[in-house]
Design a protein around this motif. Structure first.
Motif, PDB file in Angstrom:
ATOM      1  N   PRO A  81      12.845  -3.848  -2.344  1.00  8.59           N
ATOM      2  CA  PRO A  81      13.586  -2.490  -1.867  1.00  8.59           C
ATOM      3  C   PRO A  81      12.435  -1.686  -1.278  1.00  8.59           C
ATOM      4  O   PRO A  81      11.400  -1.866  -1.338  1.00  8.59           O
ATOM      5  CB  PRO A  81      13.566  -1.957  -3.323  1.00  8.59           C
ATOM      6  N   ARG A  82      13.120  -0.675  -0.696  1.00  9.77           N
ATOM      7  CA  ARG A  82      12.081   0.463  -0.168  1.00  9.77           C
ATOM      8  C   ARG A  82      11.248   0.857  -1.083  1.00  9.77           C
ATOM      9  O   ARG A  82      11.220   0.946  -2.257  1.00  9.77           O
ATOM     10  CB  ARG A  82      13.109   1.462   0.289  1.00  9.77           C
ATOM     11  N   PRO A  83       9.801   1.300  -0.697  1.00  9.47           N
ATOM     12  CA  PRO A  83       8.798   1.586  -1.496  1.00  9.47           C
ATOM     13  C   PRO A  83       9.006   2.709  -2.260  1.00  9.47           C
ATOM     14  O   PRO A  83       8.993   2.980  -3.397  1.00  9.47           O
ATOM     15  CB  PRO A  83       7.678   1.886  -0.508  1.00  9.47           C
ATOM     16  N   ALA A  84      10.012   4.013  -1.869  1.00  5.82           N
ATOM     17  CA  ALA A  84      10.369   4.873  -2.665  1.00  5.82           C
ATOM     18  C   ALA A  84      11.400   4.450  -3.934  1.00  5.82           C
ATOM     19  O   ALA A  84      11.201   5.118  -5.013  1.00  5.82           O
ATOM     20  CB  ALA A  84      11.103   5.968  -1.964  1.00  5.82           C
ATOM     21  N   VAL A  85      12.060   3.335  -3.732  1.00 11.20           N
ATOM     22  CA  VAL A  85      12.877   3.066  -4.847  1.00 11.20           C
ATOM     23  C   VAL A  85      11.985   2.186  -5.883  1.00 11.20           C
ATOM     24  O   VAL A  85      12.065   2.629  -7.242  1.00 11.20           O
ATOM     25  CB  VAL A  85      13.969   1.797  -4.353  1.00 11.20           C
ATOM     26  N   VAL A  87       9.532  -4.664 -17.900  1.00  9.22           N
ATOM     27  CA  VAL A  87      11.004  -4.286 -17.205  1.00  9.22           C
ATOM     28  C   VAL A  87      10.475  -5.122 -15.852  1.00  9.22           C
ATOM     29  O   VAL A  87       9.540  -5.356 -15.204  1.00  9.22           O
ATOM     30  CB  VAL A  87      11.025  -2.558 -16.531  1.00  9.22           C
ATOM     31  N   ARG A  88      11.738  -5.827 -15.507  1.00 10.38           N
ATOM     32  CA  ARG A  88      11.955  -6.612 -14.214  1.00 10.38           C
ATOM     33  C   ARG A  88      12.985  -5.918 -13.348  1.00 10.38           C
ATOM     34  O   ARG A  88      14.074  -5.359 -13.799  1.00 10.38           O
ATOM     35  CB  ARG A  88      12.425  -7.880 -14.419  1.00 10.38           C
ATOM     36  N   TRP A  89      13.042  -6.192 -12.173  1.00  5.60           N
ATOM     37  CA  TRP A  89      13.574  -5.470 -11.003  1.00  5.60           C
ATOM     38  C   TRP A  89      13.907  -6.575 -10.056  1.00  5.60           C
ATOM     39  O   TRP A  89      13.197  -6.464  -8.923  1.00  5.60           O
ATOM     40  CB  TRP A  89      13.130  -4.183 -10.305  1.00  5.60           C
ATOM     41  N   PRO A  90      14.621  -7.484 -10.111  1.00  7.54           N
ATOM     42  CA  PRO A  90      14.750  -8.766  -9.105  1.00  7.54           C
ATOM     43  C   PRO A  90      15.590  -8.388  -7.846  1.00  7.54           C
ATOM     44  O   PRO A  90      15.405  -9.196  -7.160  1.00  7.54           O
ATOM     45  CB  PRO A  90      15.460  -9.835 -10.209  1.00  7.54           C
ATOM     46  N   GLU A  91      16.395  -7.401  -7.969  1.00  9.72           N
ATOM     47  CA  GLU A  91      17.272  -7.315  -6.773  1.00  9.72           C
ATOM     48  C   GLU A  91      17.332  -5.746  -6.394  1.00  9.72           C
ATOM     49  O   GLU A  91      17.266  -4.772  -7.230  1.00  9.72           O
ATOM     50  CB  GLU A  91      18.651  -7.754  -7.292  1.00  9.72           C
ATOM     51  N   GLY A 143      11.158 -10.724  -7.189  1.00 11.72           N
ATOM     52  CA  GLY A 143      11.068  -9.135  -7.182  1.00 11.72           C
ATOM     53  C   GLY A 143      10.110  -8.521  -7.825  1.00 11.72           C
ATOM     54  O   GLY A 143       9.105  -9.366  -8.065  1.00 11.72           O
ATOM     55  N   TRP A 144      10.162  -7.254  -8.099  1.00 14.48           N
ATOM     56  CA  TRP A 144       9.145  -6.665  -8.861  1.00 14.48           C
ATOM     57  C   TRP A 144       9.131  -6.556 -10.375  1.00 14.48           C
ATOM     58  O   TRP A 144      10.498  -6.782 -11.094  1.00 14.48           O
ATOM     59  CB  TRP A 144       9.120  -5.020  -8.496  1.00 14.48           C
ATOM     60  N   CYS A 145       8.000  -6.464 -11.097  1.00  7.39           N
ATOM     61  CA  CYS A 145       8.072  -6.295 -12.427  1.00  7.39           C
ATOM     62  C   CYS A 145       6.854  -5.385 -13.051  1.00  7.39           C
ATOM     63  O   CYS A 145       6.034  -5.307 -12.223  1.00  7.39           O
ATOM     64  CB  CYS A 145       8.199  -7.279 -13.359  1.00  7.39           C
ATOM     65  N   LEU A 146       7.033  -4.669 -13.979  1.00  5.47           N
ATOM     66  CA  LEU A 146       6.226  -3.716 -14.751  1.00  5.47           C
ATOM     67  C   LEU A 146       5.591  -4.511 -16.051  1.00  5.47           C
ATOM     68  O   LEU A 146       6.377  -4.792 -16.765  1.00  5.47           O
ATOM     69  CB  LEU A 146       6.764  -2.257 -14.960  1.00  5.47           C
ATOM     70  N   GLU A 160       0.702  -1.206   0.094  1.00  2.00           N
ATOM     71  CA  GLU A 160      -0.079  -0.151  -0.107  1.00  2.00           C
ATOM     72  C   GLU A 160       0.871   1.153  -0.095  1.00  2.00           C
ATOM     73  O   GLU A 160       0.627   2.015  -0.537  1.00  2.00           O
ATOM     74  CB  GLU A 160      -0.924   0.013   1.150  1.00  2.00           C
ATOM     75  N   THR A 161       2.065   1.184   0.607  1.00  2.00           N
ATOM     76  CA  THR A 161       3.013   2.483   0.771  1.00  2.00           C
ATOM     77  C   THR A 161       3.409   2.682  -0.891  1.00  2.00           C
ATOM     78  O   THR A 161       3.494   3.748  -1.343  1.00  2.00           O
ATOM     79  CB  THR A 161       4.199   2.174   1.710  1.00  2.00           C
ATOM     80  N   VAL A 162       3.683   1.741  -1.669  1.00  3.63           N
ATOM     81  CA  VAL A 162       4.228   1.740  -2.882  1.00  3.63           C
ATOM     82  C   VAL A 162       3.047   2.115  -3.831  1.00  3.63           C
ATOM     83  O   VAL A 162       3.436   3.040  -4.666  1.00  3.63           O
ATOM     84  CB  VAL A 162       4.709   0.237  -3.488  1.00  3.63           C
ATOM     85  N   ALA A 163       2.101   1.539  -3.702  1.00  5.96           N
ATOM     86  CA  ALA A 163       0.850   2.158  -4.348  1.00  5.96           C
ATOM     87  C   ALA A 163       0.531   3.803  -4.108  1.00  5.96           C
ATOM     88  O   ALA A 163       0.503   4.493  -4.921  1.00  5.96           O
ATOM     89  CB  ALA A 163      -0.606   1.550  -4.044  1.00  5.96           C
ATOM     90  N   GLU A 164       0.611   4.012  -2.684  1.00  4.12           N
ATOM     91  CA  GLU A 164       0.176   5.354  -2.392  1.00  4.12           C
ATOM     92  C   GLU A 164       1.512   6.252  -3.042  1.00  4.12           C
ATOM     93  O   GLU A 164       1.141   7.460  -3.698  1.00  4.12           O
ATOM     94  CB  GLU A 164       0.365   5.756  -0.862  1.00  4.12           C
ATOM     95  N   LEU A 165       2.660   5.938  -3.245  1.00  4.57           N
ATOM     96  CA  LEU A 165       3.615   6.783  -3.797  1.00  4.57           C
ATOM     97  C   LEU A 165       3.749   6.836  -5.202  1.00  4.57           C
ATOM     98  O   LEU A 165       3.885   7.857  -6.036  1.00  4.57           O
ATOM     99  CB  LEU A 165       5.238   6.065  -3.621  1.00  4.57           C
TER     100      LEU A 165
END
Length: 118
Positions: free
Chosen positions: A88-92, A80-84, A63-66, A18-23
């Motif tokens: 990560p912190r939500p701001a990243v 895009v993938r961000w496996p490492e 990790g994350w992907c778009l 939810e913090t990632v979403a809010e950002l």
């Protein structure tokens, strides 16, 4: 009565997503998280690519992907993938998404990011 031992992990994951979403200026209702093995999460984005909505997806083991939202039974098309690091912190995460969307928008407008040869 003691809370379920997994409650802390469930709450921490939900708060993280939810913090990632809010950002990203996405309402918490447009996101979900699922504890498990692996834990997973999803955030619906209002941005589009090739006429389809985009999504942000996370799994504890990858990790994350778009990605482009799937149509029917197809798999999401990952842009895009961000496996490492995997978490990560939500701001990243928000910064990476904004950078990817900015880059995608410039490519859509015909920019090639090549130096001017004049």
């Amino acid at each position: 009565m003691k809370p379920d031992p997994g409650h802390v992990e469930v709450t921490a994951l939900r708060d993280y997503v939810e913090t990632v979403a809010e950002l990203l200026r996405v309402e918490p209702a447009a996101s979900w998280s699922e504890p498990g093995s692996p834990a997973t999460a999803y955030i619906a984005l209002a941005a589009r690519h090739a006429g389809r909505f985009l999504m942000l997806q996370w799994a504890a083991d990858s990790g994350w992907c778009l990605a482009v939202e799937p149509d029917g039974g197809e798999a999401p098309s990952v842009l895009v993938r961000w496996p490492e690091p995997a978490r990560p912190r939500p701001a990243v995460v928000a910064r990476r998404v904004h950078e990817a969307l900015t880059e995608a928008a410039s490519h859509a407008k015909g920019s090639t990011h090549e130096p001017d040869s004049r």
